[in-house]
Design a protein around this motif. Sequence first.
Motif, PDB file in Angstrom:
ATOM      1  N   GLU A 139      47.972  19.703  33.339  1.00 17.94           N
ATOM      2  CA  GLU A 139      46.605  19.210  33.461  1.00 17.94           C
ATOM      3  C   GLU A 139      46.533  17.757  33.017  1.00 17.94           C
ATOM      4  N   LEU A 140      45.530  17.049  33.521  1.00 12.78           N
ATOM      5  CA  LEU A 140      45.336  15.623  33.261  1.00 12.78           C
ATOM      6  C   LEU A 140      44.200  15.439  32.274  1.00 12.78           C
ATOM      7  N   PHE A 141      44.392  14.521  31.328  1.00 15.41           N
ATOM      8  CA  PHE A 141      43.323  14.184  30.384  1.00 15.41           C
ATOM      9  C   PHE A 141      43.195  12.665  30.296  1.00 15.41           C
ATOM     10  N   VAL A 142      41.957  12.183  30.401  1.00 18.18           N
ATOM     11  CA  VAL A 142      41.677  10.751  30.296  1.00 18.18           C
ATOM     12  C   VAL A 142      41.163  10.481  28.887  1.00 18.18           C
ATOM     13  N   GLU A 143      41.954   9.760  28.122  1.00 21.49           N
ATOM     14  CA  GLU A 143      41.589   9.510  26.730  1.00 21.49           C
ATOM     15  C   GLU A 143      40.678   8.309  26.580  1.00 21.49           C
ATOM     16  N   SER A 144      40.883   7.282  27.382  1.00 15.17           N
ATOM     17  CA  SER A 144      40.038   6.093  27.266  1.00 15.17           C
ATOM     18  C   SER A 144      39.996   5.355  28.587  1.00 15.17           C
ATOM     19  N   CYS A 145      38.902   4.637  28.812  1.00 14.94           N
ATOM     20  CA  CYS A 145      38.771   3.729  29.952  1.00 14.94           C
ATOM     21  C   CYS A 145      38.039   2.483  29.475  1.00 14.94           C
ATOM     22  N   ARG A 146      38.510   1.342  29.916  1.00  9.99           N
ATOM     23  CA  ARG A 146      37.894   0.072  29.543  1.00  9.99           C
ATOM     24  C   ARG A 146      37.825  -0.854  30.749  1.00  9.99           C
ATOM     25  N   THR A 181      25.761   5.474  30.766  1.00 12.76           N
ATOM     26  CA  THR A 181      25.537   5.837  32.165  1.00 12.76           C
ATOM     27  C   THR A 181      26.675   6.661  32.756  1.00 12.76           C
ATOM     28  N   VAL A 182      27.719   6.959  31.951  1.00 14.06           N
ATOM     29  CA  VAL A 182      28.865   7.690  32.476  1.00 14.06           C
ATOM     30  C   VAL A 182      28.492   9.136  32.803  1.00 14.06           C
ATOM     31  N   GLN A 183      28.906   9.588  33.972  1.00 19.32           N
ATOM     32  CA  GLN A 183      28.769  10.986  34.379  1.00 19.32           C
ATOM     33  C   GLN A 183      30.132  11.491  34.829  1.00 19.32           C
ATOM     34  N   THR A 184      30.447  12.728  34.496  1.00 23.63           N
ATOM     35  CA  THR A 184      31.697  13.333  34.951  1.00 23.63           C
ATOM     36  C   THR A 184      31.382  14.450  35.938  1.00 23.63           C
ATOM     37  N   TYR A 185      32.348  14.750  36.790  1.00 24.66           N
ATOM     38  CA  TYR A 185      32.154  15.740  37.844  1.00 24.66           C
ATOM     39  C   TYR A 185      33.316  16.718  37.797  1.00 24.66           C
ATOM     40  N   SER A 186      32.983  18.004  37.969  1.00 27.61           N
ATOM     41  CA  SER A 186      34.011  19.039  37.897  1.00 27.61           C
ATOM     42  C   SER A 186      34.888  19.008  39.136  1.00 27.61           C
ATOM     43  N   SER A 187      36.121  19.460  38.951  1.00 24.52           N
ATOM     44  CA  SER A 187      37.068  19.554  40.055  1.00 24.52           C
ATOM     45  C   SER A 187      37.897  20.814  39.864  1.00 24.52           C
ATOM     46  N   ALA A 188      38.195  21.481  40.975  1.00 25.37           N
ATOM     47  CA  ALA A 188      39.017  22.687  40.899  1.00 25.37           C
ATOM     48  C   ALA A 188      40.453  22.376  40.518  1.00 25.37           C
ATOM     49  N   ASP A 189      40.854  21.137  40.705  1.00 22.79           N
ATOM     50  CA  ASP A 189      42.219  20.710  40.407  1.00 22.79           C
ATOM     51  C   ASP A 189      42.261  20.107  39.004  1.00 22.79           C
ATOM     52  N   LYS A 190      43.033  20.733  38.110  1.00 26.78           N
ATOM     53  CA  LYS A 190      43.111  20.236  36.739  1.00 26.78           C
ATOM     54  C   LYS A 190      43.846  18.909  36.637  1.00 26.78           C
ATOM     55  N   GLN A 191      44.446  18.471  37.715  1.00 19.58           N
ATOM     56  CA  GLN A 191      45.140  17.188  37.718  1.00 19.58           C
ATOM     57  C   GLN A 191      44.259  16.071  38.270  1.00 19.58           C
ATOM     58  N   GLU A 192      42.964  16.319  38.375  1.00 20.60           N
ATOM     59  CA  GLU A 192      42.011  15.306  38.829  1.00 20.60           C
ATOM     60  C   GLU A 192      40.944  15.085  37.772  1.00 20.60           C
ATOM     61  N   PHE A 193      40.532  13.842  37.631  1.00 19.95           N
ATOM     62  CA  PHE A 193      39.412  13.494  36.757  1.00 19.95           C
ATOM     63  C   PHE A 193      38.463  12.601  37.550  1.00 19.95           C
ATOM     64  N   ARG A 194      37.201  13.080  37.699  1.00 23.82           N
ATOM     65  CA  ARG A 194      36.207  12.353  38.481  1.00 23.82           C
ATOM     66  C   ARG A 194      35.074  11.900  37.568  1.00 23.82           C
ATOM     67  N   PHE A 195      34.658  10.667  37.722  1.00 28.26           N
ATOM     68  CA  PHE A 195      33.536  10.160  36.916  1.00 28.26           C
ATOM     69  C   PHE A 195      32.873   8.993  37.627  1.00 28.26           C
ATOM     70  N   SER A 196      31.702   8.623  37.126  1.00 31.00           N
ATOM     71  CA  SER A 196      30.973   7.485  37.687  1.00 31.00           C
ATOM     72  C   SER A 196      30.200   6.802  36.577  1.00 31.00           C
ATOM     73  N   MET A 197      29.743   5.594  36.851  1.00 30.91           N
ATOM     74  CA  MET A 197      28.916   4.838  35.912  1.00 30.91           C
ATOM     75  C   MET A 197      28.161   3.788  36.700  1.00 30.91           C
ATOM     76  N   GLU A 198      27.141   3.237  36.078  1.00 27.00           N
ATOM     77  CA  GLU A 198      26.377   2.193  36.730  1.00 27.00           C
ATOM     78  C   GLU A 198      27.092   0.851  36.603  1.00 27.00           C
ATOM     79  N   ALA A 199      27.027   0.066  37.680  1.00 22.61           N
ATOM     80  CA  ALA A 199      27.571  -1.301  37.603  1.00 22.61           C
ATOM     81  C   ALA A 199      26.852  -2.038  36.483  1.00 22.61           C
TER      82      ALA A 199
END
Length: 761
Positions: free
Chosen positions: A595-602, A627-645
């Motif tokens: 599985e994939l885990f995202v610890e930080s984003c900058r 403004t960060v939102q995360t989205y579920s995925s059936a694949d544990k090797q995917e991480f989906r998210f969004s934020m406002e510009a």
Amino acid sequence: MHVLSGAYKDAAGGPETQKQVGGNMAATAVIVLQLLLGSMASASHLYGQNMVYTYRGRNPDGTFKVDFHNRATHRGGCWYSTGWRCSGSNCGSVSRTQTGVVDNANGACATEEIITRNMRSNKPFLLRANSCCWVYGRNGVSSWNAATSVDLGTRSDTRQPNRSPDFNVLSVLRVPQNCPRTYNLLTFDPDGDKVRCRYGNIPGVESTSCTLPSGFHLHQDSCTLRYLSTSAHSNVFALELVVEDFPQGHITLAYTDGTRSSRAPLTVGRGKRSITQWWQWYMTSTTTAPTTTTTPPLSKLPLQFSVRVDPAVPTCQEGIYLPRFVAPTPADGERFQAEVNKEMEIKVKAQATLSTIQNLLISGPMNISKHRNTLNEFDIKWTPVPEDVGHYFVICFAVESLRWPQTYQSEMRCVLVEVTGERVKPHVICNETSMTVLLEKDSFSGLHQDHLRLSESTNAACSLQTHSNSTHVIAVVPLNSCGTEIEEDENNLIFKNEITTVDDIRDVITRKHLLEVQFYCQYPKRGNVTLGFTAHRRNVTVWEKGFGTFTYQFEFYPNNQFQTRIDPNSYPLEYELGSRIFMQIEATSSINNTELFVESCRAAPYDNPSYHQAYSIIENGCKVDPTVQTYSSADKQEFRFSMEAFKFIGLHNQVYISCSVVMCEAGNTNTRCSMGCINSTGPVRGKREAHIQTANHFVSQGPLRLRRSAQSAGATVTNLNLNLVFIAGCVLAAVGMICGVAIYKSKMAKVKYQPLPTSET
């Protein structure tokens, strides 16, 4: 540094070699002007001076060649000539002089003058200098005197002429009235002789007052000066010390005329103090001295400097008002090795909570320089020349801070630098997106290239095997990966990395850190724009023990359906302020149970995760940007998210999103992935056991640009444009300053470039 060279005329009219000058009036005027300038230099206000010498061997005509390094600091101008004159008849002739500015700060200019003399004999000789005036002295010293005694007789223990002790000091030291301080005057003798520092005691020759000022204590055997206590004053104390070296055993000195002389060791013992009561110790000068020997020292050299006692500070604790040195500043007395023709660097950093760090003061060899970067660190840089090989140099420094109207000075630290010949032959080429380093395999015999690696080597693109051949180890190092660090000052961007040795290329630690080749590319911030970083970033392929080879893919999407990625040909992407940016990070691996885990984003203006001024989006697995939102995925090797510009983009022409990710064994509760969001101000690390999780890897994508509306297009916008400004000359391999430095180490290397805690960024 501007360096001058030319003939020199001895001020005392001694037997000096000089060019023949015609008897016309113009030539006479030139000579008079030179003497006048030398007199003016000597008459300028002196803060301090010291002199060491370097024996350079014998000339083809049989004369003995010696370089004298005279360092002096004056108030109100950069003066070079101190007017040294011969006292006797064996001082030879001056064949060359070189001069240069070492430091210029607070109205005090530190210079070095290298005087080359050719002696007809190796018999002892004495050089003297004296003039007016010490700068506003408060201990009865107005004029100054200095003497240098040298004996070039061949020693019976080394079969060579005596070598000078090496030492140095800052010419202007400052200390608060209420803060006792110890100054370790770093001395080093290349012959292993005993060195002592005593106060000058021959009036009119070695010193003027012959008395250590009240409130100071000098321990001669250890060359330690202690400030104890005295009243504050804007004038300085003028300290006139003499450095001497004595052999460790009985030796003889042989001279070319057939005569000999003997030298004996220094007998260490306690001299009598000038006081007897303990309460007087803090108000009276004292000197702890060894007993006098019956034979003279091998050499006597001046060490003169000024100490200013400032008004009391509210607290003497370092780091509040007084600057406190922090990592990566070297310790006092630390030793370095520098290779000829390769720039060495000493990093200095200091902190003070209630005052502002202002300046770095330095004293060292000619051509030394100092620089301040955007992290408020200082870099001391120096490139040894071939004639420095085999010799030692002392570099001293201190940091000053300001809390108006008071200036505070840190402790003084000094380091010893040994200059060696070239050990590794690197060649560095800089281009728009990478550094190419070539190492000749013959220059590091005994080490196999399989045991060499870059700072970070899990990325397959960082392998040294890809481009190397039978004669050279070749590394093509991206500016944004493989552990490349980015530094910045007012004018340049500097990208740094290193090649080191390890036990095994897959090991995280090493006990065989025998070779370290540091290299960097330096680019000017100004210039024409190229497309160096505007392309869509490729996938990152990583090899990890227990996980095999896997790939990270970082893409942008037009909406929250995450079905079709945005065409890579569309980069750089443009967004309206407040519009939503959709992103997905995907890991591809042959192992299913991961599985994939995202610890930080900058977000940062450069495609480099090590850049210090970054906007945090996710930290420790927690959302930081609201403004960060995360989205579920059936694949544990995917991480989906969004934020406002965000407006951060508007401060720069373009930015990149960089994320730190880790792969774990799915379902294992001992991994970082299972810990999720952890609210902590310190670094968070999961328990890394064999084969259950990988190290952290960085993936990035971009660039992103803020779309300008018609209304704002005509408005004045602050545009730092750091990324494009950097690219400004990336094609300039000829303009970028390039250097490869190799350092052999006998101890385990420390981690070089650690990310700063949030509190420091």
